[in-house]
Design an enzyme around this catalytic site. Structure first.
Site, mmCIF file in Angstrom:
data_model
loop_
_atom_site.group_PDB
_atom_site.id
_atom_site.type_symbol
_atom_site.label_atom_id
_atom_site.label_comp_id
_atom_site.label_asym_id
_atom_site.label_seq_id
_atom_site.Cartn_x
_atom_site.Cartn_y
_atom_site.Cartn_z
ATOM 1 N N GLU A 218 0.839 -1.204 0.000
ATOM 2 C CA GLU A 218 0.000 0.000 0.000
ATOM 3 C C GLU A 218 0.871 1.250 0.000
ATOM 4 O OE1 GLU A 218 -3.293 0.110 -0.279
ATOM 5 O OE2 GLU A 218 -3.500 -2.075 -0.249
ATOM 6 N N GLU B 54 -6.052 4.677 7.597
ATOM 7 C CA GLU B 54 -5.550 4.186 6.303
ATOM 8 C C GLU B 54 -5.667 2.670 6.221
ATOM 9 O OE1 GLU B 54 -4.693 4.018 2.662
ATOM 10 O OE2 GLU B 54 -4.523 6.013 3.543
ATOM 11 N N GLU C 272 -11.261 -1.276 0.758
ATOM 12 C CA GLU C 272 -10.935 -1.405 -0.659
ATOM 13 C C GLU C 272 -10.659 -2.860 -1.031
ATOM 14 O OE1 GLU C 272 -7.797 1.328 -1.572
ATOM 15 O OE2 GLU C 272 -9.135 3.063 -1.459
#
Length: 161
Positions: A60, A101, A108
């Site tokens: 990420e 995050e 996601e």
């Protein structure tokens, strides 16, 4: 008179089960992922948490960028002549950014696991996660400006004067 609520997508409405589900219908023993208890559960949770952090760092880019921010600002929080509570706020907001995050990345990943097809609800879920990260960054930035800003300005004036 207002119109009745219309769904945002063409998905059929959720169907209720014929029989209500009772909490006693399920036990921990029926879920193979819930078999560990006590210290074994804590150990496996720790392993899974480290695995998640490792994956976030490796895969990420947004997490890596925010982690870089944390690595740079953490020593600054200890160098600033602030109270313990202010230092906790500075460091805490950095951790909040990382936590949000990670949650955004998990949303996601779950959406992508369900389908890579473009869908308005998938977009909305991802946009909500992104907005949450943005708000965490605003909170972090505002906290740092409010607490560290006056000290930095004083140091800059001392250097210039």
């Amino acid at each position: 008179m207002s119109k009745p609520h219309q769904p945002l997508s063409s998905d059929p409405p959720l169907q209720r089960p014929a029989q209500p589900v009772q909490s006693s219908d399920y036990s921990v023993d029926q879920n193979p992922h819930k078999g560990n208890r006590g210290l074994a559960r804590a150990w496996h949770a720790g392993i899974n948490s480290l695995s998640g952090l490792r994956y976030a760092v490796l895969e990420e880019s947004a997490f890596r960028q925010e982690l870089t921010l944390v690595v740079i600002l953490t020593p600054c929080a200890f160098l600033l002549p602030v109270s313990v509570v202010e230092r906790i706020l500075l460091l805490g907001t950095l951790l909040v950014v990382l936590m949000v995050e990670l949650l955004n990345s998990s949303v996601e990943a779950a959406i992508d696991r369900i389908s890579l097809e473009r869908h308005s609800l998938s977009k909305r879920a991802k946009d909500f996660g992104s907005a949450a990260v943005m708000l965490a960054l605003v909170l972090c930035g505002g906290t740092w400006i409010a607490i560290a800003g006056p000290h930095v300005m004083r140091w800059l004036r001392a250097l210039a004067g």
